[in-house]
Write a protein that holds these residues in place. Structure first.
Motif, PDB file in Angstrom:
ATOM      1  N   ALA A  78       0.813  -1.216   0.000  1.00 40.81           N
ATOM      2  CA  ALA A  78       0.000   0.000   0.000  1.00 40.81           C
ATOM      3  C   ALA A  78       0.846   1.266   0.000  1.00 40.81           C
ATOM      4  N   LEU A  79       2.110   1.152   0.370  1.00 47.00           N
ATOM      5  CA  LEU A  79       2.994   2.321   0.407  1.00 47.00           C
ATOM      6  C   LEU A  79       3.485   2.709  -0.980  1.00 47.00           C
ATOM      7  N   THR A  80       3.317   1.829  -1.966  1.00 45.39           N
ATOM      8  CA  THR A  80       3.761   2.127  -3.326  1.00 45.39           C
ATOM      9  C   THR A  80       2.725   3.002  -4.022  1.00 45.39           C
ATOM     10  N   LEU A 116       5.484   2.450   9.121  1.00 42.67           N
ATOM     11  CA  LEU A 116       5.354   3.437   8.054  1.00 42.67           C
ATOM     12  C   LEU A 116       3.885   3.668   7.725  1.00 42.67           C
ATOM     13  N   VAL A 117       3.515   4.940   7.607  1.00 38.51           N
ATOM     14  CA  VAL A 117       2.139   5.335   7.311  1.00 38.51           C
ATOM     15  C   VAL A 117       2.067   5.829   5.872  1.00 38.51           C
ATOM     16  N   ARG A 118       1.071   5.366   5.121  1.00 38.59           N
ATOM     17  CA  ARG A 118       0.923   5.755   3.719  1.00 38.59           C
ATOM     18  C   ARG A 118       0.599   7.234   3.606  1.00 38.59           C
ATOM     19  N   GLN A 119       1.379   7.924   2.791  1.00 37.26           N
ATOM     20  CA  GLN A 119       1.192   9.358   2.609  1.00 37.26           C
ATOM     21  C   GLN A 119      -0.195   9.656   2.061  1.00 37.26           C
ATOM     22  N   GLY A 120      -0.872  10.616   2.677  1.00 38.44           N
ATOM     23  CA  GLY A 120      -2.185  11.024   2.214  1.00 38.44           C
ATOM     24  C   GLY A 120      -3.336  10.183   2.721  1.00 38.44           C
ATOM     25  N   SER A 121      -3.051   9.151   3.507  1.00 42.84           N
ATOM     26  CA  SER A 121      -4.118   8.300   4.032  1.00 42.84           C
ATOM     27  C   SER A 121      -4.748   8.951   5.259  1.00 42.84           C
ATOM     28  N   ALA A 122      -5.828   8.347   5.744  1.00 40.26           N
ATOM     29  CA  ALA A 122      -6.504   8.869   6.933  1.00 40.26           C
ATOM     30  C   ALA A 122      -5.599   8.815   8.155  1.00 40.26           C
ATOM     31  N   ASP A 124      -2.589   9.699   8.188  1.00 42.75           N
ATOM     32  CA  ASP A 124      -1.507  10.661   7.987  1.00 42.75           C
ATOM     33  C   ASP A 124      -2.023  12.102   8.043  1.00 42.75           C
ATOM     34  N   PRO A 125      -2.634  12.496   9.164  1.00 44.17           N
ATOM     35  CA  PRO A 125      -3.189  13.856   9.233  1.00 44.17           C
ATOM     36  C   PRO A 125      -2.112  14.937   9.205  1.00 44.17           C
ATOM     37  N   ALA A 126      -0.906  14.608   9.656  1.00 47.04           N
ATOM     38  CA  ALA A 126       0.171  15.598   9.693  1.00 47.04           C
ATOM     39  C   ALA A 126       0.874  15.748   8.352  1.00 47.04           C
ATOM     40  N   GLY A 127       0.575  14.857   7.394  1.00 50.46           N
ATOM     41  CA  GLY A 127       1.224  14.931   6.089  1.00 50.46           C
ATOM     42  C   GLY A 127       2.679  14.510   6.111  1.00 50.46           C
ATOM     43  N   THR A 128       3.034  13.667   7.071  1.00 51.82           N
ATOM     44  CA  THR A 128       4.427  13.192   7.171  1.00 51.82           C
ATOM     45  C   THR A 128       4.553  11.721   6.805  1.00 51.82           C
ATOM     46  N   GLY A 129       3.537  11.186   6.135  1.00 50.31           N
ATOM     47  CA  GLY A 129       3.591   9.788   5.716  1.00 50.31           C
ATOM     48  C   GLY A 129       4.574   9.578   4.577  1.00 50.31           C
ATOM     49  N   ILE A 130       4.641   8.349   4.116  1.00 55.05           N
ATOM     50  CA  ILE A 130       5.630   7.983   3.100  1.00 55.05           C
ATOM     51  C   ILE A 130       4.960   7.366   1.887  1.00 55.05           C
ATOM     52  N   ALA A 131       5.596   7.514   0.734  1.00 52.32           N
ATOM     53  CA  ALA A 131       5.128   6.895  -0.505  1.00 52.32           C
ATOM     54  C   ALA A 131       6.345   6.489  -1.321  1.00 52.32           C
ATOM     55  N   PHE A 132       6.199   5.418  -2.079  1.00 51.29           N
ATOM     56  CA  PHE A 132       7.277   4.921  -2.935  1.00 51.29           C
ATOM     57  C   PHE A 132       6.844   5.017  -4.395  1.00 51.29           C
TER      58      PHE A 132
END
Length: 334
Positions: A78-80, A116-122, A124-132
């Protein structure tokens, strides 16, 4: 890497096994249990009664992990954010290799207390999540890197010939897909945990001032090369380019060492022990003797050193800093 065994027949398993070669049981990996578990009808019923399902990428990316909801991606896949198109056969072949390495990385960070939290997901309210972004190579090339939580990987790196050519061109002793991921996640970790005034001040005393112009540092590094005495204070020549790269290289070796020691303990090469504090004690007492022995085994077979790096006192202090930062983050998160 953990030494897994089939829960049905006890046969030894590898991290990516989808079927037991002895009893034929279908298998999948549970991140929550950190174990390979048997499937029944494509599902796994955990001890708490929850039913887990195989990842939607099981066929596309050879993913062996479980997910809570049927038809969805596991916590690693899901992080991709971006992957090759369905018709891109070469890209999809590389995706299988890259996702396999990413799953190992996600497990490592989960065990360290950095899920690791998926960027832009629920989540990730702080916007510090990750995406690949796992991208197929292009005529102009794909630049591997990290920017604001997005890690980009050139899938050409999954090809042995391409990767070896780049290793020789850049005069590197070591180049792997997992190594790239560990390095780039180091940039993310620094961005996430340390770019806070009181913490960056401490980092600057060891790694240098990250406010130095990065573009100028890159130009200078590739034009002039590293300082002649770089081995006294850096883990690699690439680490000399900029303080950001020094931290990321140190972080990557922190993960290299932890994973290699865990694997040696799991397979009986080392006596199992708790990770000491400071981390430098593990390096001095356990890792350096082990690495030396493994290097000599490789040499006895006519191979290159398994770990072709020298760890000096300044590098040990940097490794301790990384360990302290991650332990503090895990404690604060808890």
């Amino acid at each position: 890497m953990k030494a897994h065994r089939c829960r049905v027949c006890g046969n030894p398993l590898f991290f990516e096994n989808t079927r037991c070669e002895v009893c034929g049981s279908a298998l999948a990996y549970s991140l929550i249990e950190d174990a390979i578990v048997p499937l029944s009808g494509g599902e796994y019923r955990a001890g708490d009664g929850l039913i887990w399902h195989t990842c939607a990428n099981r066929d596309l990316a050879a993913c062996t992990w479980l997910t809570a909801d049927a038809g969805t991606l596991c916590s690693s896949c899901a992080l991709t954010r971006t992957r090759p198109a369905n018709g891109d056969e070469a890209g999809l072949a590389g995706l299988v290799i890259a996702e396999r390495a990413k799953r190992q990385l996600v497990r490592e960070l989960h065990r360290l207390g950095v899920p690791l939290v998926r960027q832009g997901s629920a989540a990730d309210p702080a916007g510090t999540g990750i995406a690949f972004d796992l991208l197929s190579d292009t005529p102009d090339g794909v630049v591997i890197g990290h920017t604001d939580g997005v890690i980009t990987i050139n899938l050409a790196e999954t090809g042995d010939a391409y990767r070896e050519r780049m290793r020789i061109q850049l005069d590197e002793p070591y180049r792997t897909v997992l190594g790239h991921l560990r390095h780039e996640i180091g940039h993310y970790v620094e961005w996430l945990l340390l770019e806070i005034p009181d913490r960056m001040d401490a980092a600057r005393t060891l790694f240098g001032d990250e406010r130095a112009d990065y573009g100028d540092a890159v130009t200078r590094h590739y034009a002039q090369g590293p300082p002649d005495d770089w081995r006294r204070t850096y883990i690699s020549s690439y680490a000399t380019m900029h303080p950001y790269e020094d931290f990321a290289e140190t972080w990557a070796h922190f993960l290299h060492i932890r994973d290699a020691v865990e694997t040696a303990e799991e397979y009986g090469i080392l006596r199992e022990r708790a990770v000491p504090h400071p981390f430098s004690r593990l390096v001095i007492d356990v890792w350096l003797p082990l690495a030396t022995g493994l290097n000599m085994v490789n040499r006895s077979l006519g191979q290159k050193d398994l770990y072709p790096f020298v760890i000096t006192a300044p590098v040990l202090r940097k490794l301790d800093f990384v360990d302290d930062a991650i332990q503090r983050y895990a404690a604060e998160s808890a």
